[in-house]
Write an enzyme that holds these catalytic residues in place. Structure first.
Site, PDB file in Angstrom:
ATOM      1  N   ARG A 173       0.840  -1.194   0.000  1.00  0.00           N
ATOM      2  CA  ARG A 173       0.000   0.000   0.000  1.00  0.00           C
ATOM      3  C   ARG A 173       0.881   1.251   0.000  1.00  0.00           C
ATOM      4  O   ARG A 173       1.992   1.239   0.532  1.00  0.00           O
ATOM      5  CB  ARG A 173      -0.912   0.008   1.226  1.00  0.00           C
ATOM      6  CG  ARG A 173      -1.826  -1.198   1.344  1.00  0.00           C
ATOM      7  CD  ARG A 173      -2.590  -1.192   2.660  1.00  0.00           C
ATOM      8  NE  ARG A 173      -3.498  -2.321   2.790  1.00  0.00           N
ATOM      9  CZ  ARG A 173      -3.164  -3.496   3.356  1.00  0.00           C
ATOM     10  NH1 ARG A 173      -1.946  -3.663   3.849  1.00  0.00           N
ATOM     11  NH2 ARG A 173      -4.045  -4.473   3.430  1.00  0.00           N
ATOM     12  N   LYS A 197      -2.018  -2.928   8.044  1.00  0.00           N
ATOM     13  CA  LYS A 197      -3.207  -2.641   8.838  1.00  0.00           C
ATOM     14  C   LYS A 197      -3.180  -3.458  10.123  1.00  0.00           C
ATOM     15  O   LYS A 197      -2.754  -4.604  10.140  1.00  0.00           O
ATOM     16  CB  LYS A 197      -4.471  -2.959   8.035  1.00  0.00           C
ATOM     17  CG  LYS A 197      -4.702  -2.015   6.862  1.00  0.00           C
ATOM     18  CD  LYS A 197      -6.009  -2.326   6.162  1.00  0.00           C
ATOM     19  CE  LYS A 197      -6.285  -1.323   5.052  1.00  0.00           C
ATOM     20  NZ  LYS A 197      -7.574  -1.600   4.359  1.00  0.00           N
ATOM     21  N   HIS A 268      -2.981   2.491  -5.689  1.00  0.00           N
ATOM     22  CA  HIS A 268      -3.712   1.248  -5.453  1.00  0.00           C
ATOM     23  C   HIS A 268      -3.889   0.473  -6.752  1.00  0.00           C
ATOM     24  O   HIS A 268      -3.988  -0.757  -6.746  1.00  0.00           O
ATOM     25  CB  HIS A 268      -5.064   1.544  -4.805  1.00  0.00           C
ATOM     26  CG  HIS A 268      -5.458   0.518  -3.791  1.00  0.00           C
ATOM     27  ND1 HIS A 268      -4.774   0.327  -2.607  1.00  0.00           N
ATOM     28  CD2 HIS A 268      -6.453  -0.404  -3.796  1.00  0.00           C
ATOM     29  CE1 HIS A 268      -5.339  -0.651  -1.914  1.00  0.00           C
ATOM     30  NE2 HIS A 268      -6.351  -1.118  -2.621  1.00  0.00           N
ATOM     31  N   ARG A 271      -0.950  -1.622  -7.068  1.00  0.00           N
ATOM     32  CA  ARG A 271      -1.102  -2.784  -6.158  1.00  0.00           C
ATOM     33  C   ARG A 271      -1.967  -3.853  -6.831  1.00  0.00           C
ATOM     34  O   ARG A 271      -1.619  -5.043  -6.816  1.00  0.00           O
ATOM     35  CB  ARG A 271      -1.739  -2.301  -4.859  1.00  0.00           C
ATOM     36  CG  ARG A 271      -2.027  -3.374  -3.815  1.00  0.00           C
ATOM     37  CD  ARG A 271      -2.411  -2.675  -2.512  1.00  0.00           C
ATOM     38  NE  ARG A 271      -3.107  -3.518  -1.554  1.00  0.00           N
ATOM     39  CZ  ARG A 271      -2.511  -4.291  -0.662  1.00  0.00           C
ATOM     40  NH1 ARG A 271      -1.189  -4.364  -0.642  1.00  0.00           N
ATOM     41  NH2 ARG A 271      -3.216  -5.000   0.210  1.00  0.00           N
ATOM     42  N   HIS A 294      -3.423  -9.148   3.162  1.00  0.00           N
ATOM     43  CA  HIS A 294      -4.872  -9.252   3.321  1.00  0.00           C
ATOM     44  C   HIS A 294      -5.211 -10.142   4.511  1.00  0.00           C
ATOM     45  O   HIS A 294      -4.653 -11.232   4.657  1.00  0.00           O
ATOM     46  CB  HIS A 294      -5.526  -9.846   2.068  1.00  0.00           C
ATOM     47  CG  HIS A 294      -5.585  -8.907   0.911  1.00  0.00           C
ATOM     48  ND1 HIS A 294      -5.720  -9.326  -0.398  1.00  0.00           N
ATOM     49  CD2 HIS A 294      -5.532  -7.549   0.867  1.00  0.00           C
ATOM     50  CE1 HIS A 294      -5.757  -8.276  -1.195  1.00  0.00           C
ATOM     51  NE2 HIS A 294      -5.644  -7.194  -0.453  1.00  0.00           N
ATOM     52  N   TYR A 303      -8.758 -10.929  -7.451  1.00  0.00           N
ATOM     53  CA  TYR A 303      -7.756 -10.879  -8.510  1.00  0.00           C
ATOM     54  C   TYR A 303      -7.847 -12.067  -9.443  1.00  0.00           C
ATOM     55  O   TYR A 303      -7.421 -11.991 -10.594  1.00  0.00           O
ATOM     56  CB  TYR A 303      -6.354 -10.769  -7.900  1.00  0.00           C
ATOM     57  CG  TYR A 303      -6.193  -9.484  -7.129  1.00  0.00           C
ATOM     58  CD1 TYR A 303      -6.205  -8.255  -7.780  1.00  0.00           C
ATOM     59  CD2 TYR A 303      -6.089  -9.495  -5.748  1.00  0.00           C
ATOM     60  CE1 TYR A 303      -6.100  -7.078  -7.073  1.00  0.00           C
ATOM     61  CE2 TYR A 303      -5.978  -8.316  -5.027  1.00  0.00           C
ATOM     62  CZ  TYR A 303      -5.988  -7.109  -5.704  1.00  0.00           C
ATOM     63  OH  TYR A 303      -5.897  -5.939  -4.996  1.00  0.00           O
TER      64      TYR A 303
END
Length: 322
Positions: A173, A197, A268, A271, A294, A303
């Site tokens: 990110r 995150k 993004h 990414r 993730h 994806y």
């Protein structure tokens, strides 16, 4: 509480005519502190959830519910229905419903309410749209253009080359990239230590072209911009401070727009492009999930849809009997 008025409006509440009742105001502040200190959420997520809860509690006040125990399922449904009728997108409604459930769940677990009013709250699922991605040829053109611009050794051009190479090579990110410190680089093993995150750490491999761009930036570009306030930041802004995420986004948009035929993507989008290239190259879904950081494999699953859609488009364009 005055500082929270603007975000509360952004979450769909009308201008406040009077402050929240003390019990509701106190609950909102304590919930925000819980998110920030105990859940370890990003600052952006904390702001969004806090604003959504402020709007919910304002709606409850307007309904005459001045005590936390009276913010029940009827209030939650009324709040969401009002926003749905005003044209809120499904994804926005889904996020606000999630914020409401997080709030009522916290209130119940902490003993502030007798039950969890949001446990039965349903919300529309946001429609998942397939992200736009750079094809391999476009990606090569963008990266080659960035390398050519950096040949003169101009510090910002070297930084921008390293920035776009790293984003595409690693799929991290943009906030993770801007937060990198020099101690996070393991050049010998070609790894980045990334804090994502929820303050979760992961190691991400870096390809040789990206590492080359990074080495040239660190050797030539960074020393030309570094000041006392630079600290250990890997990427720097024009004045020597840590590179701002918004500046990084502008750089990526500018670099992609300079290449004819390349889609207008932000960080993004790079990414997404990295994840798609990995899957098309034979990487398994679990590995891509780990690289991207993730929490759920469901997030990575999109994806595979991107790859299938691109395969179908190629088939329809190339096969005589498509």
């Amino acid at each position: 509480m005055a500082a929270s008025t603007a975000p509360a409006r952004a979450a769909g509440s009308a201008d406040r005519e009077e402050p929240l009742p003390p019990e509701l105001a106190r609950a909102r502040v304590e919930f925000t502190e819980f998110l920030r200190l105990e859940r370890g959420l990003s600052a952006h997520t904390v702001r969004a959830y806090s604003a959504d809860v402020a709007a919910l509690l304002e709606h409850a006040r307007r309904m005459g519910r001045t005590e936390l125990d009276r913010v029940d399922l009827a209030v939650l449904r009324s709040w969401l229905a009002r926003q749905r009728s005003s044209g809120c997108a499904r994804a926005t409604l889904a996020r606000r419903a999630a914020a409401a459930r997080a709030f009522t769940g916290w209130a119940a677990r902490s003993g502030r309410t007798d039950g969890d009013a949001g446990a039965l709250l349903a919300s529309p699922r946001g429609r998942r749209t397939l992200p736009s991605v750079l094809g391999k040829d476009d990606a090569r053109s963008v990266l080659e253009a960035a390398a050519q611009a950096a040949e003169g050794g101009e510090p910002l051009a070297l930084r921008d080359w390293a920035l776009v190479e790293l984003l595409y090579a690693t799929g991290i990110r943009v906030s993770e990239l801007c937060a990198l410190d020099t101690a996070d680089l393991d050049r010998g093993r070609r790894l980045l230590r990334v804090v994502g995150k929820g303050d979760k750490e992961r190691s991400v491999p870096v390809g040789l072209p990206a590492l080359d761009a990074l080495e040239q930036w660190l050797a030539v570009g960074r020393p030309a911009l570094a000041v006392a306030a630079s600290g250990d930041a890997v990427l720097l802004g024009r004045r020597g401070g840590r590179l701002d995420v918004r500046t990084a986004r502008r750089v990526v948009h500018r670099m992609l727009l300079a290449v004819p035929g390349a889609p207008d993507l932000g960080p993004h989008g790079l990414r997404h492009s990295a994840a798609t290239a990995l899957l098309e190259g034979g990487a398994d879904l679990r590995s891509v999930q780990e690289l991207l950081g993730h929490a759920s494999l469901d997030t990575t699953q999109i994806y595979t849809h991107v790859s299938v859609e691109r395969l179908k488009a190629t088939y329809e364009r190339a096969h005589p009997r498509a």
